[in-house]
Design a protein around this motif. Structure first.
Motif, short mmCIF file in Angstrom:
data_model
loop_
_atom_site.label_atom_id
_atom_site.label_comp_id
_atom_site.label_asym_id
_atom_site.label_seq_id
_atom_site.Cartn_x
_atom_site.Cartn_y
_atom_site.Cartn_z
N ILE A 9 0.95 -1.29 -0.02
CA ILE A 9 0.13 0.13 0.02
C ILE A 9 0.82 0.95 -0.12
CG2 ILE A 9 -1.70 1.26 1.48
CD1 ILE A 9 -2.75 -1.10 2.30
N LEU A 10 1.91 1.36 0.92
CA LEU A 10 2.90 2.67 0.98
C LEU A 10 3.35 2.74 -0.26
CD1 LEU A 10 3.66 2.20 4.65
CD2 LEU A 10 2.27 3.87 3.68
N PHE A 11 4.15 1.67 -0.88
CA PHE A 11 4.90 1.84 -2.10
C PHE A 11 3.92 2.36 -3.23
CE2 PHE A 11 9.08 -0.90 -1.86
CZ PHE A 11 9.41 -0.45 -0.43
N ARG A 12 2.75 1.72 -3.36
CA ARG A 12 1.85 2.17 -4.47
C ARG A 12 1.70 3.51 -4.48
NH1 ARG A 12 -3.42 0.39 -3.44
NH2 ARG A 12 -2.53 -1.71 -2.89
N GLN A 13 1.27 4.07 -3.25
CA GLN A 13 1.02 5.40 -2.81
C GLN A 13 2.21 6.49 -3.14
OE1 GLN A 13 -2.05 6.26 -2.45
NE2 GLN A 13 -1.55 8.45 -1.96
N ALA A 14 3.41 5.80 -2.67
CA ALA A 14 4.72 6.62 -2.87
C ALA A 14 4.92 6.88 -4.49
CB ALA A 14 5.72 5.81 -2.25
N VAL A 15 4.64 5.86 -5.06
CA VAL A 15 4.84 5.91 -6.38
C VAL A 15 3.99 6.98 -7.27
CG1 VAL A 15 4.87 4.79 -8.76
CG2 VAL A 15 6.01 3.74 -6.86
N ALA A 16 2.50 6.54 -6.80
CA ALA A 16 1.38 7.46 -7.12
C ALA A 16 1.78 9.05 -6.96
CB ALA A 16 0.11 7.19 -6.75
N SER A 64 9.10 12.47 7.33
CA SER A 64 8.48 11.10 7.76
C SER A 64 7.31 11.38 8.67
CB SER A 64 9.60 10.52 8.61
OG SER A 64 9.89 11.32 9.95
N ALA A 65 6.62 10.22 8.80
CA ALA A 65 5.38 10.06 9.59
C ALA A 65 5.13 8.65 10.05
CB ALA A 65 4.39 10.74 9.03
N SER A 66 4.62 8.74 11.20
CA SER A 66 4.23 7.06 11.61
C SER A 66 2.95 7.13 12.17
CB SER A 66 5.29 6.74 12.49
OG SER A 66 5.29 7.80 13.89
N THR A 67 2.40 5.80 12.26
CA THR A 67 1.28 5.51 12.90
C THR A 67 1.11 4.09 13.41
OG1 THR A 67 -1.37 5.56 12.44
CG2 THR A 67 0.16 4.45 10.68
N GLN A 68 0.28 3.79 14.57
CA GLN A 68 -0.21 2.46 14.91
C GLN A 68 -1.32 2.03 14.34
OE1 GLN A 68 -0.06 2.96 19.16
NE2 GLN A 68 1.98 2.69 19.25
N CYS A 69 -2.21 2.97 13.62
CA CYS A 69 -3.25 2.53 12.84
C CYS A 69 -3.02 1.82 11.61
CB CYS A 69 -4.21 3.70 12.97
SG CYS A 69 -5.91 3.15 12.26
N LEU A 70 -3.18 0.38 11.46
CA LEU A 70 -2.62 -0.19 10.04
C LEU A 70 -3.91 -0.24 9.19
CD1 LEU A 70 0.04 -2.58 11.92
CD2 LEU A 70 0.24 -0.17 10.80
N GLU A 71 -4.67 0.79 9.01
CA GLU A 71 -5.89 0.51 8.27
C GLU A 71 -5.54 1.34 6.85
OE1 GLU A 71 -9.14 1.95 10.38
OE2 GLU A 71 -8.87 0.46 11.78
N GLU A 72 -6.05 0.79 5.81
CA GLU A 72 -5.69 1.32 4.46
C GLU A 72 -5.72 2.86 4.24
OE1 GLU A 72 -6.83 -1.11 1.10
OE2 GLU A 72 -5.86 0.47 -0.18
N LYS A 73 -6.88 3.44 4.77
CA LYS A 73 -7.21 4.78 4.86
C LYS A 73 -5.99 5.59 5.41
CE LYS A 73 -10.52 8.14 5.93
NZ LYS A 73 -11.61 8.16 6.89
N GLU A 74 -5.54 5.22 6.63
CA GLU A 74 -4.63 5.74 7.35
C GLU A 74 -3.07 5.66 6.85
OE1 GLU A 74 -4.45 7.60 10.05
OE2 GLU A 74 -2.43 7.63 10.89
N LEU A 78 -0.52 8.55 5.24
CA LEU A 78 0.59 8.65 5.93
C LEU A 78 1.57 9.13 4.93
CD1 LEU A 78 2.02 7.81 8.73
CD2 LEU A 78 2.74 5.59 7.58
N VAL A 79 1.65 8.92 3.77
CA VAL A 79 2.50 9.07 2.40
C VAL A 79 2.27 10.65 2.33
CG1 VAL A 79 3.07 9.13 0.20
CG2 VAL A 79 2.59 7.01 1.52
N ALA A 80 1.19 11.18 2.50
CA ALA A 80 1.13 12.86 2.11
C ALA A 80 1.47 13.49 3.39
CB ALA A 80 -0.41 12.92 2.22
N ARG A 81 1.32 12.99 4.46
CA ARG A 81 1.91 13.67 5.72
C ARG A 81 3.44 13.76 5.70
NH1 ARG A 81 -0.53 9.79 10.05
NH2 ARG A 81 1.19 10.63 11.52
N ALA A 82 4.12 12.57 5.35
CA ALA A 82 5.52 12.53 5.23
C ALA A 82 6.08 13.52 4.15
CB ALA A 82 5.93 11.27 4.96
N ILE A 83 5.33 13.87 3.08
CA ILE A 83 5.77 14.67 2.10
C ILE A 83 5.53 16.25 2.67
CG2 ILE A 83 4.93 15.76 -0.35
CD1 ILE A 83 4.21 12.63 -1.02
N ALA A 84 4.70 16.41 3.24
CA ALA A 84 4.09 17.59 4.13
C ALA A 84 5.38 18.01 4.94
CB ALA A 84 2.98 17.79 4.59
#
Lengths: 446, 460
Positions: A9-16, A64-74, A78-84
C-alpha cells in the motif's frame, strides 16, 4: 495487516505521489508478564503493539510520519503527511537510502524466544519465586515482589532501492525484589535472570543483598578509591553511551570528538559495541537504515578506535557507516545508538580487585543517573550506597553519600578490571560489564 | 471513539470469567515534534498512537491486556485474553449498561493539527537564535518543539463512560557553552496545557536566553564543594525536592502495598509546621492537569500535608481497594499499553510565612540552588537525590560565586522536618515523571525554601 500488505500500500502510494526515494520501517512487539506480591499473584499483563513509519526524500529533504493504525485509509494518508513534513526541514545534504550491504554481510542469527510462553508458565515461576523469597529469611516483609515475563519484537525494513530485511528477537526474564525489615528499618535487594528457569539463585541473591544492607552507616566526606560493581558499571556505560555517537562528536556534544586514534582511557580498559554478544538473546543483524551490523572495539587497550555512525554522519565525517542507525520507536527519527555496549573482561578475580583496592568503597547502587550525569560535560554527582572496604575486605554497609567526578577523567583513572562479565537484561541496546576499580573520586557524606 | 454497544460487549466478556470489575481505555493521540540543532531543523516527528487497554479486577488482583489492533476482532481478542487470564468461563453473562456523560473544564484555542508546522518551526528558530546570539562562547544549541493532542475514552462495568481531550505544548532548549576544551550546558523547557497560544504567554526569545545564560554561568563556575550545609532552593522547578523527597512516597502505588516510608502516618506531624503541600490536577491549562484521570474520575485538588500534618495520599482505584480509602483522581498512564496507577499531577509546596530576602540573609555559609534538574527516590526508604543545574555559594547572607556539578541527597522524612523557612514566591516548573505506568507530564512547584541541613554532593 502484515508487513507485505502494508509495504504494498505504501509503495503504491509513494509511486503515485511521484516519489523515487523512500523506505518503510515496521515494528510489531508483543509481551506478557506476571507479578506476585506478598505471597499472592497480583497482576498479569499482555500486550501487542504494531506500527509503521514512512520516510521519503522530497527536494533533497527527508520527511517522515508514523502510525499505529494499520488501516488502508490511514496508511495512504501517511505518505502525504511525510511529504508535507519534509517542507520544514533545513537540508544540508541529500538524504541517503541504502542499497544493502550484500546478502553475505548480514549475519544469520538464530531467532530465539520468538514465541511468548504460556501464562501458566509465568504464574508458576512467580509463585515459586515468592516461596523461595519468603523462605530465604524470617525478616522478609510486605512489598516483596517477584515477576516473570517475556517479550518479542519483529523489525522489518524495505526501501525504494530494493532492500527488504526482516528479523525477530525475543527475551525472557525472572525478577526478585526482597524487602526485609529488622524492626528498626526496611531494606531491599533485587536480582534478575534472563530466563524463566526457577532453579536460578535470584531469590537468594536478592535476599542476601537486602540483608547485607541492613544497618548501613554514613561515610566521611573525602577522596576515595572505589570499585563499581558490574551492575553499576553497566549503568554508567548506559548513561554516557552518547559520547560514542559520531553525530554528537560532529555537533560539539561529545568530548571524544577528533580523538580517534588517541589514548582516552587507561590501558586495561577495552569497550566493545557488540550486536551479537552471545549472552544477549536480542541480537540485530541490520540497523534502522539497513546497514549490516558488526562487532567493533570502541576503546581498545585505552585507545579510541572508532565512534559510531549512521549513513548521514559517516558521510559528513568522512568515515564508513558502522551499522548503528537506530530508532527508539517507529515514531522517532533515525539516531545513533550502540547495541550491546560491553567492557571486555580484565585480568583480576573480584577478590583480587578488592585486595588491589585495599581501602575504599565498593559501590553497589547508583541512583538518579538520568539527572546526575551529563554526557555533554562528563560531570556526574550520584547518590550511592555500598560497602566500606578495609584491608581488601568488604566490611560495613554504607549509604547516604554521593560519588562525584568526570567520566572522561574516570576512564583514565581505571586501575583494574575484573574477569567476570555480567550481562544486563537482554535488549537490542543493552550493556555488559565486570567490576571496575577507579582511583580518586570525590565522596560527599557526613 | 468506540461504539457504546461494542464497549458494553467488551466489558461483558472481560467480567465473564469471575472478575468483579472491568474497564476499557481507548486512546488516539497525535504527537508532533520538531528538532533543531546547529541552527537547522533536522527532523519532524509526526505520530498517531492508537490502541485500547482492557483491565479486570478480582479483588486486588489485576489482569490487563492492550492492543494497537482496534478492529472488532482485535478488540474481542484483547477482551478474551483478559477473561482467559482471570479464569474459565462459567456460562454466566453480565449485561453492562453504560451511561455516557461529560466533564469538561478546559478550553484550547488552537489544536496542534490546525496549525501549520512552519509556524511551530518559527517559534523554535526564534528561541534557538536567541540562545546562539547570547554570547560567542555558546557553541551549540539544541531545541525541541513538541505538542500532543491526547484523546481518550474510559468505560467501566459501573456504567461510567467518559471521553476527554487534552492538548499540551512544550519548548525545550539546551545550550552548550565551551571554553578551553570544556563543555557546560544550560536547559530551559517551559510547557503548558495549551496549544500554540502558549507562546502568547511565554516568550521563545526569553526561553532561549535563559538556557544560554545558564550554560555561560556554569562555564565560569567552579566545582561545588562537598559536605553537609544549609541550602536555599529557588521556586519553580526547585519543587522537584518535594516531588522526590515526599510526593512519590504518598502515591498509593507504594503506600497500598506497605512499601512506603509514609504508610500508616495519616494525622501525624511529618513535616515542619511551615510546610503545606498540595496536589492539584484542576489548575486551568496546567502542564499536569486534566478534566478526568485515566480511570474516568474528575481531577481534584488534594491537600497532602497541612501545616506539617499528613492529611491524605494520592489514590487510584487499585490503591483505593488496597487501602480502603476513596479515589482522588490521580490515576495516570503514559498510554494504553500501560496499566494505570496513582501518580502526581501539579504538586507543590504552598507559600509560607517567610520573606525571601530573610531566607538568603539567614545563611552564614551555604548553597543557593537557583535551578534544579531531575532526580529519583526509593519510596521504601525515602532516600532521594536530585541535580543542581545552576547554583551559587552563599556567604554572610549574600549570594556569591557560581558553582557547578552538585547534587542534593537526603531522606524524605528528615528533609520534611528540616525545611525550616518557606518563602512567598510560589511558581511551578514542568517535568516528565517516570514510574511503573510510564512517563507522564507533571508540574512541580514551591516558593523559595530553606533546608537547614542537607548533603551536597560536590567535589571534596
Amino acid at each position: 495487516m502484515n508487513f507485505e500488505q502494508i509495504k504494498e500500500i505504501l509503495f503504491r502510494q509513494a509511486v503515485a505521489s511521484g516519489l523515487s526515494d523512500y523506505d518503510v520501517y515496521f515494528r510489531m512487539a508483543s509481551d506478557a508478564s506476571t507479578e506476585a506480591l506478598n505471597k499472592e499473584l497480583s497482576s498479569s499483563t499482555f500486550g501487542v503493539v504494531g506500527g509503521v513509519s514512512f520516510r521519503c526524500a522530497v527536494n533533497g529533504r527527508i520527511g517522515s510520519a508514523s502510525t499505529q493504525c494499520l488501516e488502508e485509509k490511514e496508511l495512504t494518508a501517511l505518505v502525504a503527511r511525510a511529504i508535507a513534513n519534509a517542507a520544514v526541514i533545513d537540508a544540508d545534504e541529500d538524504p541517503i537510502f541504502f542499497e544493502g550491504s550484500g546478502e553475505a554481510a548480514y549475519r544469520r542469527v538464530e531467532q530465539t524466544n520468538a514465541d511468548l510462553p504460556v501464562a501458566a508458565e509465568l504464574r508458576r515461576a512467580v509463585m515459586d519465586l515468592q516461596e523461595q523469597l519468603y523462605s530465604a529469611s524470617e525478616l522478609m516483609t510486605d512489598g516483596t515482589t517477584s515477576a516473570a515475563g517475556a517479550a518479542s519484537v519483529t523489525v522489518s525494513l524495505a526501501n525504494s532501492k530494493g532492500l527488504s530485511l526482516s528479523h525477530s528477537a525475543g527475551m525472557r526474564y525472572t525478577y526478585a525484589e526482597a524487602i526485609v525489615n529488622d524492626g528498626k528499618e526496611p531494606s531491599f535487594g533485587t536480582a534478575f535472570a534472563p530466563s524463566l528457569d526457577i532453579n536460578t539463585d535470584i531469590a537468594k541473591k536478592a535476599t542476601e543483598e537486602a540483608l547485607a544492607r541492613l544497618g548501613a552507616g554514613a561515610v566521611k566526606t573525602g577522596q576515595y578509591d572505589v570499585i563499581f560493581c558490574a551492575k553499576q558499571v553497566r549503568a554508567l556505560l548506559g548513561a554516557f553511551a552518547g559520547i560514542f555517537s559520531g553525530k554528537n562528536a560532529l555537533l560539539g556534544l561529545s568530548l571524544l570528538a577528533g580523538k580517534e586514534g588517541e589514548r582516552v582511557a587507561a590501558e586495561c580498559l577495552t569497550v566493545i559495541d557488540d550486536p551479537f554478544y552471545a549472552e544477549n538473546t536480542m541480537q540485530m543483524p541490520f540497523d534502522a537504515e539497513g546497514v549490516a551490523t558488526r562487532e567493533k572495539n570502541l576503546i581498545e587497550n585505552g585507545v579510541l578506535k572508532t565512534l559510531l555512525y549512521d549513513l548521514t554522519y559517516a558521510k559528513k565525517a568522512g568515515k564508513q557507516p558502522t551499522g548503528n542507525a537506530a530508532r527508539g520507536s517507529i515514531a522517532d527519527p533515525v539516531s545513533i545508538s550502540p547495541y550491546c555496549l560491553r567492557v571486555a573482561p580484565g585480568e583480576h578475580t573480584e577478590d583480587e580487585l578488592l585486595q588491589r583496592l585495599d581501602n575504599g568503597l565498593y559501590i553497589t547502587e547508583l541512583k538518579g543517573l538520568h539527572a546526575g550525569a551529563d554526557a555533554v560535560t562528563g560531570d556526574f554527582s550520584i547518590e550511592s550506597s555500598g560497602f566500606l572496604v578495609e584491608n581488601g575486605k568488604r566490611t560495613k554497609p554504607v549509604r547516604g553519600f554521593t560519588v562525584a567526578g568526570n567520566f572522561f577523567d574516570l576512564l583514565k583513572a581505571v586501575d583494574g578490571v575484573a574477569d567476570h562479565v555480567e550481562m544486563g537484561l537482554p535488549a537490542i541496546s543493552g550493556t555488559a560489564a565486570p567490576d571496575i576499580l577507579i582511583r580518586g573520586l570525590s565522596v560527599a557524606g557526613e | 471513539m468506540l461504539e457504546k454497544r461494542l464497549l458494553e460487549e467488551l466489558l461483558g466478556i472481560a467480567v465473564s470469567t469471575g472478575a468483579d470489575f472491568a474497564e476499557v481505555f481507548a486512546q488516539q493521540e497525535r504527537s508532533g515534534q520538531l528538532r533543531l540543532i546547529s541552527g537547522k531543523i533536522e527532523s519532524v516527528r509526526d505520530n498517531l498512537l492508537s490502541g485500547v487497554g482492557i483491565r479486570a479486577f478480582v479483588g486486588t488482583k489485576t489482569y490487563y491486556a492492550s492492543t494497537s489492533d482496534t478492529s472488532r476482532e482485535g478488540l474481542l481478542r484483547c477482551a478474551a485474553a483478559v477473561a482467559g487470564a482471570v479464569g474459565d468461563a462459567n456460562g454466566q453473562t453480565t449485561l453492562i449498561n453504560l451511561t455516557p456523560d461529560e466533564i469538561k473544564v478546559e478550553h484550547v484555542s488552537y489544536l496542534p493539527g490546525d496549525v501549520e508546522t512552519s509556524r511551530k518551526a518559527e517559534i523554535l528558530r526564534e528561541a534557538a537564535d536567541a540562545a546562539s546570539g547570547c554570547d560567542e562562547k555558546i557553541t551549540q544549541v539544541q531545541g525541541v518543539y513538541m505538542d500532543v493532542d491526547r484523546r481518550f475514552l474510559v468505560a467501566n462495568t459501573e456504567g461510567l463512560c467518559r471521553e476527554d481531550r487534552k492538548v499540551r505544548t512544550r519548548l525545550a532548549i539546551t545550550a552548550v557553552a565551551s571554553k578551553d576544551g570544556e563543555n557546560q550546558s544550560g536547559f530551559y523547557g517551559p510547557g503548558g496545557g495549551m496549544g500554540i497560544e502558549f507562546f502568547e504567554k511565554v516568550s521563545p526569545t526569553e526561553a532561549g536566553r535563559r538556557a544560554a545564560k545558564q550554560a555561560l554561568t556554569n562555564l565560569s563556575a567552579v566545582y561545588c564543594p562537598a559536605g553537609q550545609m544549609t541550602v536555599a532552593i529557588e521556586n519553580g522547578f526547585g519543587g522537584v525536592i518535594f516531588h522526590e523527597a515526599c510526593g512519590h512516597s504518598l502515591e498509593a502505588t507504594s503506600v497500598g502495598i506497605g512499601a512506603s516510608q509514609m504508610a500508616g502516618k495519616l494525622g501525624q506531624q511529618i513535616a515542619n509546621p511551615k510546610v503545606t503541600a498540595i496536589d492539584d490536577g484542576t489548575i486551568p491549562h496546567g502542564w499536569g492537569s486534566f478534566s478526568i484521570d485515566d480511570e474516568g474520575n474528575p481531577a481534584s485538588r488534594t491537600v497532602l500535608i497541612e501545616n506539617g500534618i499528613l492529611k491524605n495520599y494520592m489514590i487510584d482505584r487499585l490503591g483505593s481497594r488496597r487501602m480502603g480509602m476513596p479515589m482522588t483522581g490521580n490515576s495516570r498512564r503514559e498510554n494504553y499499553t500501560y496499566e494505570p496507577t496513582s501518580r502526581m499531577t501539579n504538586t507543590f509546596i504552598d507559600n509560607g510565612p517567610d520573606k525571601n530576602e530573610d531566607i538568603i540573609a539567614s545563611i552564614e555559609y551555604g548553597l543557593y540552588a537557583k535551578e534544579m534538574g531531575g532526580g529519583s527516590v526509593n519510596p521504601l526508604t525515602g532516600e532521594f537525590n536530585f541535580a543542581v543545574k545552576e547554583g551559587y555559594l552563599v556567604r554572610n547572607g549574600k549570594i556569591c560565586e557560581p558553582v557547578r556539578g552538585a547534587s542534593l541527597i537526603g531522606t524524605g522524612a528528615q528533609i520534611l522536618q528540616d525545611i525550616d523557612m518557606v518563602g512567598q514566591n510560589l511558581a511551578t516548573g514542568q517535568g516528565v515523571c517516570g514510574s511503573s505506568s510510564g512517563s507522564v507530564p507533571t508540574d512541580v512547584g514551591q516558593p523559595l525554601i530553606r533546608v537547614k541541613k542537607i548533603t551536597v554532593g560536590g567535589r571534596s
